[in-house]
Write a protein that holds these residues in place. Structure first.
Motif, PDB file in Angstrom:
ATOM      1  N   TYR A  23     -11.667-133.295  35.052  1.00 25.63           N
ATOM      2  CA  TYR A  23     -12.344-132.047  35.402  1.00 25.63           C
ATOM      3  C   TYR A  23     -13.523-131.830  34.472  1.00 25.63           C
ATOM      4  N   LEU A  25     -16.725-128.885  33.328  1.00 24.32           N
ATOM      5  CA  LEU A  25     -17.228-127.519  33.338  1.00 24.32           C
ATOM      6  C   LEU A  25     -18.691-127.546  32.919  1.00 24.32           C
ATOM      7  N   MET A  99     -16.389-123.705  35.964  1.00 28.76           N
ATOM      8  CA  MET A  99     -15.650-124.901  36.362  1.00 28.76           C
ATOM      9  C   MET A  99     -16.413-125.613  37.475  1.00 28.76           C
ATOM     10  N   ASN A 100     -16.851-126.827  37.207  1.00 29.38           N
ATOM     11  CA  ASN A 100     -17.578-127.631  38.194  1.00 29.38           C
ATOM     12  C   ASN A 100     -16.646-128.271  39.194  1.00 29.38           C
ATOM     13  N   GLU A 101     -15.760-129.127  38.682  1.00 28.87           N
ATOM     14  CA  GLU A 101     -14.920-129.887  39.588  1.00 28.87           C
ATOM     15  C   GLU A 101     -13.602-130.265  38.931  1.00 28.87           C
ATOM     16  N   ALA A 123     -12.680-124.176  40.841  1.00 28.08           N
ATOM     17  CA  ALA A 123     -13.705-125.209  40.721  1.00 28.08           C
ATOM     18  C   ALA A 123     -14.609-125.186  41.946  1.00 28.08           C
TER      19      ALA A 123
END
Length: 135
Positions: A23, A25, A99-101, A123
């Motif tokens: 993950y 951010l 949170m990006n992914e 995300a």
């Protein structure tokens, strides 16, 4: 969160198989400097949470991204992660981190549970896929 923290105790169970997660951010340009302390606390809490097999977190200054690779022993480990890490995560968001992914590989029988649980982290991109689904 109380139930999650309680699972750090004697009732802890490993899951059907370990879950691997990547993950990232994004740190906004106008993020408050205290985001770094919240990130340090988040990482420390993750490392101390029962059921975390591996916790590798880093900040990439060039891309302004927090990059995380975690391996958890199962659903109880994720419950511990939520109970122990969510307060620092919320403070990171409040300081200007997004949170990006999240990409997770898990046991096929647990994919729906993981998708729901990881969805709470909001995300922009969420991928939960079953381990060995290409065999």
């Amino acid at each position: 969160a109380d139930a999650a923290i309680a699972s750090d105790g004697d009732g802890f169970k490993d899951g059907a198989s370990p879950v691997s997660m990547f993950y990232s951010l994004k740190v906004n340009d106008d993020a408050k400097p205290e985001w770094k302390q919240h990130f340090a606390t988040y990482t420390s809490e993750a490392k101390a949470s029962k059921g975390h097999i591996n916790v590798s977190h880093s900040y990439n200054e060039a891309t302004k991204e927090v990059v995380c690779l975690d391996v958890l022993a199962g659903k109880d480990a994720m419950s511990n992660h939520i109970g122990n890490c969510f307060p620092a995560y919320a403070r990171m968001l409040g300081a200007g981190v997004v949170m990006n992914e999240i990409v997770a590989v898990c046991d096929p029988a647990e994919a729906e549970w993981w998708a729901t649980s990881l969805g709470a982290w909001q995300a922009e991109r969420l991928v939960v896929t079953a381990a060995d689904n290409c065999l």
